[in-house]
Design an enzyme around this catalytic site. Structure first.
Site, PDB file in Angstrom:
ATOM      1  N   CYS A   1       0.846  -1.201   0.000  1.00  6.49           N
ATOM      2  CA  CYS A   1       0.000   0.000   0.000  1.00  6.49           C
ATOM      3  C   CYS A   1       0.880   1.249   0.000  1.00  6.49           C
ATOM      4  O   CYS A   1       1.986   1.252   0.494  1.00  6.49           O
ATOM      5  CB  CYS A   1      -0.873   0.015   1.249  1.00  6.49           C
ATOM      6  SG  CYS A   1      -1.908  -1.432   1.371  1.00  6.49           S
TER       7      CYS A   1
ATOM      8  N   ARG B   1       4.581   1.042  -6.506  1.00  8.34           N
ATOM      9  CA  ARG B   1       4.626   0.091  -5.392  1.00  8.34           C
ATOM     10  C   ARG B   1       3.613  -1.038  -5.597  1.00  8.34           C
ATOM     11  O   ARG B   1       3.634  -2.026  -4.869  1.00  8.34           O
ATOM     12  CB  ARG B   1       4.340   0.799  -4.070  1.00  8.34           C
ATOM     13  CG  ARG B   1       5.402   1.811  -3.662  1.00  8.34           C
ATOM     14  CD  ARG B   1       4.924   2.676  -2.515  1.00  8.34           C
ATOM     15  NE  ARG B   1       4.623   1.899  -1.344  1.00  8.34           N
ATOM     16  CZ  ARG B   1       5.489   1.735  -0.323  1.00  8.34           C
ATOM     17  NH1 ARG B   1       6.678   2.310  -0.403  1.00  8.34           N
ATOM     18  NH2 ARG B   1       5.190   1.038   0.737  1.00  8.34           N
TER      19      ARG B   1
ATOM     20  N   TRP C   1      -2.949  -2.436  -1.704  1.00  8.38           N
ATOM     21  CA  TRP C   1      -2.517  -3.730  -2.242  1.00  8.38           C
ATOM     22  C   TRP C   1      -3.183  -4.744  -1.317  1.00  8.38           C
ATOM     23  O   TRP C   1      -2.775  -4.913  -0.159  1.00  8.38           O
ATOM     24  CB  TRP C   1      -0.989  -3.824  -2.185  1.00  8.38           C
ATOM     25  CG  TRP C   1      -0.383  -5.028  -2.834  1.00  8.38           C
ATOM     26  CD1 TRP C   1      -0.130  -5.212  -4.154  1.00  8.38           C
ATOM     27  CD2 TRP C   1       0.071  -6.222  -2.181  1.00  8.38           C
ATOM     28  NE1 TRP C   1       0.459  -6.425  -4.378  1.00  8.38           N
ATOM     29  CE2 TRP C   1       0.586  -7.080  -3.186  1.00  8.38           C
ATOM     30  CE3 TRP C   1       0.101  -6.661  -0.863  1.00  8.38           C
ATOM     31  CZ2 TRP C   1       1.122  -8.336  -2.910  1.00  8.38           C
ATOM     32  CZ3 TRP C   1       0.635  -7.912  -0.588  1.00  8.38           C
ATOM     33  CH2 TRP C   1       1.126  -8.727  -1.605  1.00  8.38           C
TER      34      TRP C   1
ATOM     35  N   ASN D   1      -1.041   0.894   5.950  1.00  8.48           N
ATOM     36  CA  ASN D   1      -0.202  -0.075   5.231  1.00  8.48           C
ATOM     37  C   ASN D   1       0.270  -1.066   6.275  1.00  8.48           C
ATOM     38  O   ASN D   1       0.823  -0.672   7.296  1.00  8.48           O
ATOM     39  CB  ASN D   1       1.002   0.634   4.576  1.00  8.48           C
ATOM     40  CG  ASN D   1       1.903  -0.335   3.832  1.00  8.48           C
ATOM     41  OD1 ASN D   1       1.471  -1.438   3.474  1.00  8.48           O
ATOM     42  ND2 ASN D   1       3.150   0.054   3.599  1.00  8.48           N
ATOM     43  N   GLY D   2       0.008  -2.367   6.055  1.00 11.05           N
ATOM     44  CA  GLY D   2       0.441  -3.382   7.030  1.00 11.05           C
ATOM     45  C   GLY D   2      -0.671  -4.379   7.255  1.00 11.05           C
ATOM     46  O   GLY D   2      -1.657  -4.431   6.509  1.00 11.05           O
TER      47      GLY D   2
ATOM     48  N   GLU E   1      17.904 -15.609 -11.704  1.00  9.93           N
ATOM     49  CA  GLU E   1      17.508 -14.206 -11.859  1.00  9.93           C
ATOM     50  C   GLU E   1      16.870 -13.977 -13.221  1.00  9.93           C
ATOM     51  O   GLU E   1      15.848 -13.295 -13.337  1.00  9.93           O
ATOM     52  CB  GLU E   1      18.725 -13.303 -11.655  1.00  9.93           C
ATOM     53  CG  GLU E   1      18.489 -11.824 -11.894  1.00  9.93           C
ATOM     54  CD  GLU E   1      17.403 -11.225 -11.013  1.00  9.93           C
ATOM     55  OE1 GLU E   1      16.948 -11.887 -10.047  1.00  9.93           O
ATOM     56  OE2 GLU E   1      16.959 -10.102 -11.316  1.00  9.93           O
TER      57      GLU E   1
ATOM     58  N   LYS F   1      13.020 -12.603 -13.773  1.00  8.47           N
ATOM     59  CA  LYS F   1      12.718 -11.414 -14.577  1.00  8.47           C
ATOM     60  C   LYS F   1      11.622 -11.724 -15.592  1.00  8.47           C
ATOM     61  O   LYS F   1      10.650 -10.988 -15.726  1.00  8.47           O
ATOM     62  CB  LYS F   1      13.979 -10.927 -15.290  1.00  8.47           C
ATOM     63  CG  LYS F   1      15.015 -10.290 -14.405  1.00  8.47           C
ATOM     64  CD  LYS F   1      14.667  -8.888 -13.947  1.00  8.47           C
ATOM     65  CE  LYS F   1      14.008  -8.742 -12.626  1.00  8.47           C
ATOM     66  NZ  LYS F   1      14.523  -9.236 -11.401  1.00  8.47           N
TER      67      LYS F   1
ATOM     68  N   GLU G   1       8.101 -12.552 -13.847  1.00 14.37           N
ATOM     69  CA  GLU G   1       7.399 -11.540 -13.037  1.00 14.37           C
ATOM     70  C   GLU G   1       6.869 -10.386 -13.877  1.00 14.37           C
ATOM     71  O   GLU G   1       5.954  -9.686 -13.446  1.00 14.37           O
ATOM     72  CB  GLU G   1       8.286 -11.007 -11.920  1.00 14.37           C
ATOM     73  CG  GLU G   1       9.431 -10.124 -12.346  1.00 14.37           C
ATOM     74  CD  GLU G   1      10.147  -9.522 -11.139  1.00 14.37           C
ATOM     75  OE1 GLU G   1       9.495  -9.154 -10.159  1.00 14.37           O
ATOM     76  OE2 GLU G   1      11.374  -9.434 -11.194  1.00 14.37           O
TER      77      GLU G   1
ATOM     78  N   HIS H   1      18.232 -34.652 -13.939  1.00 13.58           N
ATOM     79  CA  HIS H   1      17.564 -35.311 -12.792  1.00 13.58           C
ATOM     80  C   HIS H   1      16.069 -35.046 -12.795  1.00 13.58           C
ATOM     81  O   HIS H   1      15.431 -35.044 -11.738  1.00 13.58           O
ATOM     82  CB  HIS H   1      18.206 -34.826 -11.488  1.00 13.58           C
ATOM     83  CG  HIS H   1      19.653 -35.170 -11.394  1.00 13.58           C
ATOM     84  ND1 HIS H   1      20.123 -36.437 -11.138  1.00 13.58           N
ATOM     85  CD2 HIS H   1      20.752 -34.411 -11.590  1.00 13.58           C
ATOM     86  CE1 HIS H   1      21.445 -36.442 -11.161  1.00 13.58           C
ATOM     87  NE2 HIS H   1      21.858 -35.225 -11.423  1.00 13.58           N
TER      88      HIS H   1
ATOM     89  N   LYS I   1       6.561  -3.319  -5.264  1.00 11.53           N
ATOM     90  CA  LYS I   1       7.990  -3.042  -5.319  1.00 11.53           C
ATOM     91  C   LYS I   1       8.664  -3.395  -3.999  1.00 11.53           C
ATOM     92  O   LYS I   1       9.794  -3.839  -3.972  1.00 11.53           O
ATOM     93  CB  LYS I   1       8.235  -1.554  -5.632  1.00 11.53           C
ATOM     94  CG  LYS I   1       9.709  -1.185  -5.719  1.00 11.53           C
ATOM     95  CD  LYS I   1      10.428  -1.959  -6.800  1.00 11.53           C
ATOM     96  CE  LYS I   1      11.908  -1.672  -6.846  1.00 11.53           C
ATOM     97  NZ  LYS I   1      12.621  -2.590  -7.761  1.00 11.53           N
TER      98      LYS I   1
HETATM   99  C1  AGP Z   1      12.693  -8.552  -8.059  1.00 16.46           C
HETATM  100  O1  AGP Z   1      12.595  -8.254  -9.437  1.00 16.46           O
HETATM  101  C2  AGP Z   1      11.359  -8.556  -7.360  1.00 16.46           C
HETATM  102  N1  AGP Z   1      10.663  -7.352  -7.559  1.00 16.46           N
HETATM  103  C3  AGP Z   1      11.422  -9.015  -5.920  1.00 16.46           C
HETATM  104  O2  AGP Z   1      11.819 -10.362  -5.955  1.00 16.46           O
HETATM  105  C4  AGP Z   1      12.388  -8.255  -4.980  1.00 16.46           C
HETATM  106  O3  AGP Z   1      13.728  -8.512  -5.349  1.00 16.46           O
HETATM  107  C5  AGP Z   1      12.174  -8.794  -3.556  1.00 16.46           C
HETATM  108  O4  AGP Z   1      10.848  -8.485  -3.169  1.00 16.46           O
HETATM  109  C6  AGP Z   1      13.149  -8.211  -2.537  1.00 16.46           C
HETATM  110  O5  AGP Z   1      12.975  -6.816  -2.449  1.00 16.46           O
HETATM  111  P1  AGP Z   1      14.080  -5.954  -1.650  1.00 16.46           P
HETATM  112  O6  AGP Z   1      15.377  -6.108  -2.399  1.00 16.46           O
HETATM  113  O7  AGP Z   1      13.552  -4.560  -1.660  1.00 16.46           O
HETATM  114  O8  AGP Z   1      14.169  -6.534  -0.264  1.00 16.46           O
END
Ligand code: AGP
Length: 609
Positions: free
Chosen positions: A2, A27, A74, A100-101, A482, A486, A489, A505, A604
Site C-alpha cells: 500500500c 509500489r 494492495w 499499510n500493514g 535471476e 525477470k 514476473e 535429474h 515493489k
Molecule cells: C525482483 O525483481 C522482485 N521485484 C522481488 O523479488 C524483490 O527482489 C524482492 O521483493 C526483494 O525486495 P528488496 O530487495 O527490496 O528486499
C-alpha cells in the site's frame, strides 16, 4: 504494498495528494482512495483500479481543502473492491484512517467492537482499527490512536484525521515505513520518499512504535506508544526528482537497465583504491575487526536480492575463504537458526523494508550476531536497524522488476569480498588486479547493452512459448534464477532457473522444441560441462539461446541463438551475463502488452509477510 500520502499546510491538498499517489503507483496496488476535511466534514472518494479511476471520481470536487490523505491499496484482507478501499472511517463517520500493514488480531478486535454495538462495513483489518480508534476517542485524537495501537498485534503505517481537528494529522508506524516531509509551512507524510521529494528534501523517519502529531501551525511532536516524548533528527533525502522521472524512456525498467553503467560507477565511486589495492567501505569502519574475524557469514534476502546473495556466497568463499550460506529471509526468521560466535549475518534489500528480511535481521540481532545491511534506500528500516552496512547508491529503483539494484548488490558483494580477502590473505597485487577489473565492469555493461535489438528479435521469435528453462553452473546458476524471475514476473510466462547439471535429474523430461532453453555459457572453468548440457538439450529437439563470451566460435554451432558478452574475469562474469536476460525479459513483456513497471499482483517492496 500500500501507498500512503497525507498533507496539511497552506496549499490545496487534493492535487498534491493525487500527484503523491502517482509517485507511489510503482509500489503496486489494486484500488485507491482520498479524503479531505472541508466545511467541518470528511469528504471521501474511493475507486477500484488505477489512479485515473479515482481522479475521475474526484473531478476537482475535493478542491478547497488544505488537509487530506490518500491511499493506494494492495489487498491483504478483503477483495480489491471499492468497499474495501481506504480510507476507512469510525462509526461516527468523522474519523478517517489509511493503513499499510496487517492487523493480525483484527478478528479479536472486531469481536470486541461487536460487543460494543459497533458493526463493520468491509472485510478489511484496517476498518477494525479505524472503528477502534473512534470508539476510544474522547476528544484527544493522538491519545485515542495511541490507546488503540497498544491493543494491536501486527504491522502498521497509518495516518489518521478527524473532522473535529482540521489542523492536525496523526501518523504512526510499526513494521511499515512512514516518513514525515517538513516543507515550508506544510507537511507531507508518506510511506515512501518518492511522494515527498518534489516538495522538500527534509524528512523525519518514524521508528517502530512511534506516533507523530503534526499540526498546521508547524509544530510537530513524536512519542512512543507509552506516551514518552521522542526527539527526532531531521535527515535529507539523497534522491532528486529527476531520478524519479522516465527521462525519455518508455518504462522505468528500461531506464534502469540502461543506466546500469552510470549507477555502477556511482556505486563504486570512492570505494576502490586500485593504487593501494584496497577497498574503502566507510560504513564498515566500526565493525571491521569483528567482520574480518568472522568464522561464518549468513546472507539473508528475498527475491532478486536472494539471487545476488547466492553470487555473494561464491565470492566470500572463493575470495575471502570464509564459509558462507544463503537463507531466504522468510525461512531464516522461523527456523531457530544456530548463530555461533563470529557469525555475521548480512541482509540484502533494495528497499530496506522487506518484512521477511527485516524480521531475519531482528532475529539475528536478538541472538547476538553482528547484523549488516546491503541496502539501496537510504534511511530505510533495515539500514537503520542493522549494526552497520553499505549503501548501493544506485539511485531510486522504480520498476518493480529489480535490475540496477541487482548489479549494485553484486558490486557491493564484490567489494566486501575483496575487503575481507585483503585483510585476511589476499596480496596487494592480486587485489589490485581484481579491483582494476571491477572498475572496468561499467564499460563492459555499456557494451553488453548493445544486445537490446538482438534480444528483442529473440523475444519476438519465442513470443508463443509459455515455458522457459534457464540453465547455468557455478556463478551462473544464480544468474539463471535471476533471468527466469525477470521473465516470469513481468511477462507472466512460466520460467524456471536450474543448475545446468540438475536438468538430467528430471526437468529434461520437459524439453521439446516449444520450450526455449537459455544456457549461460561464458568461458569459465565449467564451460565444457555446460557444452555437454547444451548437447543434451539439442539431442532432444530443444532450442537453445546461449549467453557466451565474445570470440567463442564453437557456440554458433551448438545454439540456435548466441548472445555474446565481453570477456571479464570469472568472479565478475554475472555482471555481464545478466544483462541480456534483463533485456530479454523486458522485450518479452513489452511484446505481450504487459504492464512492465507495475506487473499484476506484485509490489515493489513487500512490507507484509
Ligand atoms: C525482483 O525483481 C522482485 N521485484 C522481488 O523479488 C524483490 O527482489 C524482492 O521483493 C526483494 O525486495 P528488496 O530487495 O527490496 O528486499
Amino acid at each position: 504494498m500500500c501507498g500512503i500520502v497525507a498533507y496539511i499546510g497552506r496549499r490545496e491538498a487534493c492535487p498534491i495528494l493525487l500527484e503523491g499517489l502517482k509517485r507511489l503507483e510503482y509500489r503496486g496496488y489494486d484500488s485507491a482512495g482520498m479524503v479531505v476535511i472541508r466545511d467541518n466534514q470528511l469528504d471521501i472518494r474511493r475507486a477500484v483500479g488505477r489512479i485515473s479511476a479515482l481522479e475521475a471520481k474526484i473531478n476537482c470536487e475535493l478542491d478547497g481543502s488544505t488537509i487530506g490523505m490518500a491511499h493506494t491499496r494492495w489487498a491483504t484482507h478483503g477483495a480489491p473492491i471499492e468497499r474495501n478501499a481506504h480510507p476507512h472511517c469510525d462509526a461516527s463517520g468523522r474519523l478517517a484512517l489509511i493503513h499499510n500493514g496487517i492487523i493480525e488480531n483484527y478478528r479479536a478486535l472486531s469481536a470486541y467492537l461487536k460487543t460494543e454495538g459497533i458493526e463493520l462495513e468491509s472485510e478489511t483489518d484496517t476498518e477494525v482499527l479505524a472503528k477502534l480508534i473512534g470508539h476510544l476517542y474522547q476528544g484527544d485524537l493522538a491519545d485515542a490512536v495511541r490507546k488503540a495501537l497498544n491493543e494491536v498485534r501486527g504491522t502498521f503505517g497509518i495516518c489518521v484525521i478527524h473532522a473535529d481537528h482540521p489542523d492536525m494529522i496523526v501518523g504512526a508506524r510499526r513494521g511499515s515505513p512512514l516518513i514525515v516531509g517538513i516543507g515550508n509551512d506544510e507537511f507531507i507524510i508518506a510511506s515512501d520518499a518518492s511522494a515527498i521529494v518534489q516538495h522538500t528534501p527534509q524528512v523525519i523517519y518514524l521508528e517502530d512504535n512511534e506516533i507523530a502529531v503534526i499540526r498546521r501551525d508547524g509544530t510537530f511532536r513524536t512519542m512512543t506508544l507509552d506516551a514518552a516524548p521522542v526527539t527526532k533528527e531531521v535527515s535529507a533525502i539523497e534522491w532528486t526528482l529527476t531520478q524519479l522521472e522516465l527521462n525519455g524512456h518508455e518504462h522505468f525498467m528500461a531506464k534502469e537497465i540502461f543506466e546500469q553503467p552510470e549507477s555502477l560507477r556511482n556505486c563504486l565511486r570512492g570505494r576502490i583504491d586500485t593504487a593501494e589495492g584496497r577497498v574503502v567501505l566507510g560504513g564498515l569502519n566500526g565493525v571491521a575487526r569483528e567482520l574480518v574475524r568472522a568464522k561464518r557469514i549468513i546472507l539473508t534476502a528475498c527475491g532478486t536480492a536472494w539471487h545476488a546473495a547466492l553470487v555473494g556466497e561464491y565470492l566470500f568463499e572463493e575470495l575471502a575463504r570464509i564459509p558462507c550460506e544463503v537463507e531466504y529471509g522468510s525461512e531464516f526468521r522461523y527456523r531457530n537458526p544456530i548463530l555461533t560466535d563470529n557469525t555475521v549475518v548480512i541482509a540484502i534489500s533494495q528497499s530496506g523494508e522487506t518484512a521477511d528480511t527485516l524480521a531475519a535481521v531482528r532475529e539475528a540481532r536478538e541472538r547476538g550476531a553482528l547484523a549488516l545491511g546491503i541496502v539501496n534506500a537510504v534511511g530505510s528500516t533495515i539500514a537503520r536497524e542493522t549494526d552497520a552496512g553499505v549503501y548501493l547508491h544506485v539511485g531510486p529503483e522504480i520498476g518493480v522488476a529489480s535490475t540496477k539494484a541487482f548489479t549494485g548488490q553484486l558490486a557491493v558483494l564484490s567489494m566486501m569480498a575483496a575487503y575481507l580477502a585483503r585483510r585476511r590473505h589476499m596480496g596487494h597485487r592480486e587485489c589490485q588486479d581484481y579491483l582494476i577489473a571491477l572498475n572496468e565492469i561499467p564499460a563492459a555493461i555499456e557494451r553488453t547493452l548493445a544486445l537490446s535489438n538482438q534480444t528483442r528479435e529473440i523475444a519476438a521469435r519465442y513470443a508463443k512459448a509459455n515455458n522457459w528453462l534457464y540453465l547455468g553452473r557455478g556463478l551462473q546458476y544464480p544468474v539463471a534464477l535471476e533471468g527466469a524471475l525477470k521473465l516470469k514476473e513481468i511477462s507472466y510466462v512460466h520460467a524456471e532457473g536450474l543448475p545446468a547439471a540438475e536438468m538430467k535429474h528430471g526437468p529434461i523430461a520437459l524439453i521439446t522444441e516449444d520450450m526455449p532453453v537459455v544456457v549461460i555459457a561464458p568461458r569459465d572453468h565449467l564451460y565444457e560441462k555446460v557444452v555437454s548440457n547444451i548437447e543434451e538439450v539439442r539431442s532432444r529437439g530443444g532450442r537453445v539461446i546461449a549467453v557466451a563470451t565474445e570470440g567463442d566460435d564453437l557456440m554458433p554451432r551448438l545454439a540456435d541463438d548466441v548472445l555474446y558478452v565481453p570477456k571479464v574475469p570469472e568472479p565478475l562474469q554475472p555482471f555481464v551475463t545478466v544483462i541480456p536476460l534483463q533485456l530479454l525479459a523486458y522485450h518479452a513483456a513489452v511484446q505481450r502488452g504487459c504492464d512492465v513497471d507495475k506487473p499484476r499482483n506484485l509490489a515493489k517492496s513487500v512490507t507484509v509477510e
